[in-house]
Design an enzyme around this catalytic site. Structure first.
Site, mmCIF file in Angstrom:
data_model
loop_
_atom_site.group_PDB
_atom_site.id
_atom_site.type_symbol
_atom_site.label_atom_id
_atom_site.label_comp_id
_atom_site.label_asym_id
_atom_site.label_seq_id
_atom_site.Cartn_x
_atom_site.Cartn_y
_atom_site.Cartn_z
ATOM 1 C CE1 TYR A 63 -3.412 2.844 1.021
ATOM 2 C CE2 TYR A 63 -1.950 3.265 2.865
ATOM 3 C CZ TYR A 63 -3.021 3.638 2.078
ATOM 4 O OH TYR A 63 -3.681 4.811 2.355
ATOM 5 C CE LYS A 119 -2.544 7.105 -1.010
ATOM 6 N NZ LYS A 119 -3.831 7.580 -1.607
HETATM 7 N N1 LIG Z 1 -8.130 5.839 6.249
HETATM 8 C C1 LIG Z 1 -6.908 6.179 6.703
HETATM 9 O O1 LIG Z 1 -6.570 5.953 7.878
HETATM 10 C C2 LIG Z 1 -5.927 6.872 5.789
HETATM 11 C C3 LIG Z 1 -4.634 7.110 6.269
HETATM 12 C C4 LIG Z 1 -3.725 7.754 5.435
HETATM 13 C C5 LIG Z 1 -4.104 8.169 4.179
HETATM 14 N N2 LIG Z 1 -5.351 7.899 3.722
HETATM 15 C C6 LIG Z 1 -5.702 8.343 2.367
HETATM 16 O O2 LIG Z 1 -6.787 9.244 2.473
HETATM 17 C C7 LIG Z 1 -7.617 9.131 1.333
HETATM 18 C C8 LIG Z 1 -9.071 8.898 1.730
HETATM 19 O O3 LIG Z 1 -9.138 7.705 2.491
HETATM 20 P P1 LIG Z 1 -10.504 7.170 3.123
HETATM 21 O O4 LIG Z 1 -10.188 6.668 4.463
HETATM 22 O O5 LIG Z 1 -11.600 8.156 2.940
HETATM 23 O O6 LIG Z 1 -10.756 5.908 2.193
HETATM 24 P P2 LIG Z 1 -12.110 5.107 1.883
HETATM 25 O O7 LIG Z 1 -13.160 5.407 2.888
HETATM 26 O O8 LIG Z 1 -11.687 3.688 1.650
HETATM 27 O O9 LIG Z 1 -12.581 5.761 0.507
HETATM 28 C C9 LIG Z 1 -11.927 5.521 -0.690
HETATM 29 C C10 LIG Z 1 -12.962 5.540 -1.759
HETATM 30 O O10 LIG Z 1 -12.319 5.322 -3.023
HETATM 31 C C11 LIG Z 1 -13.164 4.475 -3.778
HETATM 32 N N3 LIG Z 1 -12.418 3.833 -4.851
HETATM 33 C C12 LIG Z 1 -11.631 2.733 -4.791
HETATM 34 N N4 LIG Z 1 -11.152 2.448 -6.011
HETATM 35 C C13 LIG Z 1 -11.627 3.398 -6.858
HETATM 36 C C14 LIG Z 1 -11.504 3.642 -8.242
HETATM 37 N N5 LIG Z 1 -10.783 2.834 -9.035
HETATM 38 N N6 LIG Z 1 -12.124 4.711 -8.774
HETATM 39 C C15 LIG Z 1 -12.870 5.532 -7.996
HETATM 40 N N7 LIG Z 1 -13.052 5.339 -6.688
HETATM 41 C C16 LIG Z 1 -12.417 4.284 -6.124
HETATM 42 C C17 LIG Z 1 -13.714 3.505 -2.770
HETATM 43 O O11 LIG Z 1 -14.862 2.872 -3.287
HETATM 44 P P3 LIG Z 1 -15.244 1.385 -2.776
HETATM 45 O O12 LIG Z 1 -15.410 1.488 -1.302
HETATM 46 O O13 LIG Z 1 -16.494 1.100 -3.520
HETATM 47 O O14 LIG Z 1 -14.079 0.526 -3.165
HETATM 48 C C18 LIG Z 1 -14.016 4.428 -1.605
HETATM 49 O O15 LIG Z 1 -15.305 4.995 -1.702
HETATM 50 C C19 LIG Z 1 -6.988 8.023 0.467
HETATM 51 O O16 LIG Z 1 -6.116 8.604 -0.459
HETATM 52 C C20 LIG Z 1 -6.165 7.227 1.462
HETATM 53 O O17 LIG Z 1 -5.083 6.553 0.843
HETATM 54 C C21 LIG Z 1 -6.283 7.260 4.494
#
Ligand SMILES: NC(=O)c1ccc[n+]([C@@H]2O[C@H](COP(=O)([O-])OP(=O)(O)OC[C@H]3O[C@@H](n4cnc5c(N)ncnc54)[C@H](OP(=O)(O)O)[C@@H]3O)[C@@H](O)[C@H]2O)c1
Length: 295
Positions: free
Chosen positions: A135, A139
């Site tokens: 992962y 990223k």
């Molecule tokens: N959560 C954390 O603790 C964390 C920590 C560090 C950084 N981040 C970063 O912060 C950002 C937001 O994270 P989050 O926690 O909000 O993640 P999340 O809730 O998993 O949301 C990600 C969204 O992206 C969608 N997705 C996946 N593949 C896709 C594609 N090919 N085209 C369009 N949409 C797609 C997913 O849809 P499905 O659910 O239908 O697959 C989901 O709705 C991301 O860049 C993540 O890497 C998150």
């Protein structure tokens, strides 16, 4: 203004990708506070960011693209690295290329997992990548490709340990487990920054309103704790006794993907652009839990 060069103008038309996700949902709310903005919010079934042509079509006419879409299943990525790379690197590149053509600013959300997490000091914005997981590699590659495709209009906003109203997360899980079991066992050897998606969304808007158009910033709530410290705070906010949270270590909780032991991110970048960093993690958690949305 057609194909506005948003790099030099006040942005009003925003596109959110991954709009159904935890951060995507809070970005929609943050942007809706000001009626002067128009927001296109596309969930995965409306825009798949791995489709370059669809990205070009969706981005056209927007001033800002907020890429909240990602492959976020950190452990699954170890056995599906191709898919993680396709979405987290290929998708970011598609949006950066489309943004360069449209004259839009791209906000690419990234992660503390791009770092090894072996240091003792907070990571600066320009610290070298050393991801220890699939992962993290995907990223890091997303950051590289987005910057390469759109150097003057990509803002990388790294975040960590996100929790929010609209998604599964640590606060929700600990709340449920504590109510079921009355005790929790949580690792105390990983240090990081619990971050409320609502605060990150608000900081994103402040950043764009302040005229930031490129660079790298760290979008985490200030301070630091361990998962154990985070769980203790959650239990305290539930009216429980934090002493019921028992410390353990990562060796007892082996998981497929390696996690950084210390991935605290430095916030110096905000001062350089004249903005305050995000508030402390505990104040954010207290406010988030006071809303009672975690169960
Ligand atoms: N959560 C954390 O603790 C964390 C920590 C560090 C950084 N981040 C970063 O912060 C950002 C937001 O994270 P989050 O926690 O909000 O993640 P999340 O809730 O998993 O949301 C990600 C969204 O992206 C969608 N997705 C996946 N593949 C896709 C594609 N090919 N085209 C369009 N949409 C797609 C997913 O849809 P499905 O659910 O239908 O697959 C989901 O709705 C991301 O860049 C993540 O890497 C998150």
């Amino acid at each position: 203004m057609s194909a506005l060069n948003a790099l030099n103008a006040t942005p009003t038309r925003y596109l959110i990708t991954g709009a159904g996700g935890m951060l995507g949902r809070d970005l929609q709310s943050a942007l809706s506070h000001d009626t002067g903005r128009s927001v296109t919010a596309l969930a995965r079934n409306e825009l798949d960011i791995t489709d370059a042509a669809a990205c070009a079509e969706a981005v056209a006419g927007h001033h800002v693209v907020l890429n909240a879409a990602a492959y976020t299943a950190v452990d699954d990525a170890e056995t599906h690295e191709d898919m993680a790379m396709l979405i987290n690197a290929g998708g970011a590149e598609n949006l950066a290329r489309a943004s360069a053509v449209a004259g839009a600013v791209l906000v690419q959300y990234s992660t503390d997992y791009v770092f090894a997490g072996e240091g003792i000091r907070p990571y600066s914005e320009d610290a070298p990548f050393a991801p220890g997981s699939a992962y993290g590699r995907s990223k890091a590659e997303g950051e590289r490709r987005a910057r390469a495709a759109h150097p003057d209009g990509t803002i990388v906003l790294r975040t960590a340990w996100l929790y929010g109203e609209h998604g599964p997360n640590f606060v929700r899980t600990m709340t449920r487990l504590y109510r079921e079991l009355g005790t929790l066992t949580v690792i105390d050897d990983q240090h990081g920054q619990p971050t409320w998606t609502r605060d990150l969304a608000a900081q994103t808007v402040r950043m764009l309103d302040a005229g930031v158009r490129s660079g790298t910033l760290h979008g985490t709530n200030a301070g630091a704790t361990t998962w154990h410290g985070f769980a203790r705070a959650i239990v305290e906010n539930l009216g429980g006794d934090p002493a019921t949270v028992v410390p353990t270590n990562s060796a007892q909780f082996a998981r497929p993907a390696r996690r950084p032991a210390n991935s605290v991110l430095a916030h110096d970048g905000w001062a350089r652009i004249g903005l305050a960093p995000m508030r402390g993690w505990r104040a954010a958690l207290d406010d988030a839990m006071a809303e009672g949305v975690f169960g």
